[in-house]
Scaffold this motif. Structure first.
Motif, PDB file in Angstrom:
ATOM      1  N   LYS A 123      53.057  29.226  39.284  1.00 45.83           N
ATOM      2  CA  LYS A 123      52.009  29.103  38.370  1.00 45.83           C
ATOM      3  C   LYS A 123      53.048  29.453  36.781  1.00 45.83           C
ATOM      4  O   LYS A 123      52.918  28.573  36.274  1.00 45.83           O
ATOM      5  CB  LYS A 123      50.302  29.516  38.080  1.00 45.83           C
ATOM      6  CG  LYS A 123      49.886  29.319  39.594  1.00 45.83           C
ATOM      7  CD  LYS A 123      48.714  29.925  39.044  1.00 45.83           C
ATOM      8  CE  LYS A 123      47.639  29.299  40.599  1.00 45.83           C
ATOM      9  NZ  LYS A 123      46.480  29.998  40.686  1.00 45.83           N
ATOM     10  N   ASN A 153      50.163  19.072  43.370  1.00 37.18           N
ATOM     11  CA  ASN A 153      48.394  18.983  43.366  1.00 37.18           C
ATOM     12  C   ASN A 153      48.128  19.425  44.410  1.00 37.18           C
ATOM     13  O   ASN A 153      46.978  19.449  44.918  1.00 37.18           O
ATOM     14  CB  ASN A 153      47.900  17.878  42.894  1.00 37.18           C
ATOM     15  CG  ASN A 153      48.965  17.694  41.363  1.00 37.18           C
ATOM     16  OD1 ASN A 153      47.188  17.903  40.580  1.00 37.18           O
ATOM     17  ND2 ASN A 153      49.902  17.511  40.260  1.00 37.18           N
ATOM     18  N   PHE A 156      47.757  23.038  44.830  1.00 35.42           N
ATOM     19  CA  PHE A 156      46.527  23.724  43.502  1.00 35.42           C
ATOM     20  C   PHE A 156      45.237  22.267  43.701  1.00 35.42           C
ATOM     21  O   PHE A 156      45.450  21.812  42.201  1.00 35.42           O
ATOM     22  CB  PHE A 156      46.436  24.374  42.142  1.00 35.42           C
ATOM     23  CG  PHE A 156      47.919  25.373  42.160  1.00 35.42           C
ATOM     24  CD1 PHE A 156      47.193  26.917  42.575  1.00 35.42           C
ATOM     25  CD2 PHE A 156      49.238  25.184  42.939  1.00 35.42           C
ATOM     26  CE1 PHE A 156      47.904  27.932  43.005  1.00 35.42           C
ATOM     27  CE2 PHE A 156      50.045  26.124  43.075  1.00 35.42           C
ATOM     28  CZ  PHE A 156      49.091  27.758  43.183  1.00 35.42           C
ATOM     29  N   LYS A 159      43.506  21.104  39.846  1.00 31.31           N
ATOM     30  CA  LYS A 159      43.444  22.095  38.667  1.00 31.31           C
ATOM     31  C   LYS A 159      44.753  21.532  37.760  1.00 31.31           C
ATOM     32  O   LYS A 159      45.106  22.285  37.013  1.00 31.31           O
ATOM     33  CB  LYS A 159      44.452  23.103  39.154  1.00 31.31           C
ATOM     34  CG  LYS A 159      42.794  24.228  40.035  1.00 31.31           C
ATOM     35  CD  LYS A 159      43.530  26.068  40.362  1.00 31.31           C
ATOM     36  CE  LYS A 159      41.647  26.299  40.621  1.00 31.31           C
ATOM     37  NZ  LYS A 159      42.982  27.756  41.612  1.00 31.31           N
ATOM     38  N   TYR A 160      45.693  20.578  37.821  1.00 29.67           N
ATOM     39  CA  TYR A 160      47.259  19.506  37.355  1.00 29.67           C
ATOM     40  C   TYR A 160      46.432  18.463  37.930  1.00 29.67           C
ATOM     41  O   TYR A 160      47.646  17.575  37.241  1.00 29.67           O
ATOM     42  CB  TYR A 160      47.470  20.700  37.858  1.00 29.67           C
ATOM     43  CG  TYR A 160      47.881  22.276  37.867  1.00 29.67           C
ATOM     44  CD1 TYR A 160      48.698  22.990  36.502  1.00 29.67           C
ATOM     45  CD2 TYR A 160      47.569  23.448  39.124  1.00 29.67           C
ATOM     46  CE1 TYR A 160      48.652  24.066  36.439  1.00 29.67           C
ATOM     47  CE2 TYR A 160      47.763  23.767  38.911  1.00 29.67           C
ATOM     48  CZ  TYR A 160      48.783  24.514  37.614  1.00 29.67           C
ATOM     49  OH  TYR A 160      48.492  26.066  37.294  1.00 29.67           O
TER      50      TYR A 160
END
Length: 201
Positions: A123, A153, A156, A159-160
């Motif tokens: 991250k 993506n 996560f 979140k992005y």
């Protein structure tokens, strides 16, 4: 020389090169021990060929160590292949090197480091990867950067999603006949992020 009982030592470098070329198409049958032997060759092409044979394999500890040594060689070497192999095999020790290589002049190493860091869920590097993508007009950075976004993506979800906007902006910028293959990759990445990868085709 590293001599193993079950590995034949070829008489000339030419013999070794020809043998590795043949073995590239048999990577699932070639022993990991044999590939470690070839990774220790002083001849770049032999090491490069062995790395390609390892690219689609789950590798053991000794092989990871050998590939890690290739990663440490940096720009304009087989390190760009090592970046992908190590990230696929979840080798977290590669992260500091991959972060460093995000600013490499070697475009293959830089873009594979983007993908590798995404694969390793680092991250701390995501903002730099995003900025590299946004600020670049290099087709390879844009294409592989979109693959990195796709992986991020996937790792996560939700979140992005802002990366989709950046991909869309690049698809507009590259929307011409010359860069059709780039736009195709951008479309595939967007489809994958939204869960429509299988329907894209």
């Amino acid at each position: 020389l590293h001599v193993l009982h079950n590995i034949h030592k070829y008489a000339t470098p030419k013999d070794e090169v020809e043998n590795v070329l043949k073995l590239q198409g048999m990577c699932t049958e070639l022993s990991e021990e044999s590939l470690i032997y070839y990774l220790k060759s002083p001849i770049f092409f032999i090491r490069f060929s062995a790395m390609r044979a390892l690219n689609h394999r789950v590798i053991g500890k000794e092989t990871k160590e050998a590939v890690f040594k290739e990663l440490q060689k940096g720009p304009y070497s087989s390190a760009y292949l090592a970046a992908i192999i190590l990230s696929k095999n979840h080798v977290q020790q590669a992260i500091p090197f991959l972060r460093q290589y995000l600013s490499s002049e070697d475009i293959h190493l830089r873009t594979n480091s983007m993908i590798g860091l995404a694969q390793l869920k680092d991250k701390e590097s995501f903002n730099e990867i995003i900025e590299l993508f946004r600020s670049s007009t290099n087709p390879m950075v844009v294409a592989r950067g979109s693959v990195a976004f796709q992986i991020i993506n996937d790792k996560f979800p939700g979140k992005y999603l802002n990366t989709v906007e950046y991909i869309l902006q690049k698809s507009i910028h590259f929307n011409n006949k010359k860069h059709e293959y780039i736009v195709d990759q951008l479309k595939i990445s967007m489809a994958a992020i939204f869960g429509f990868y299988e329907f894209y085709y």
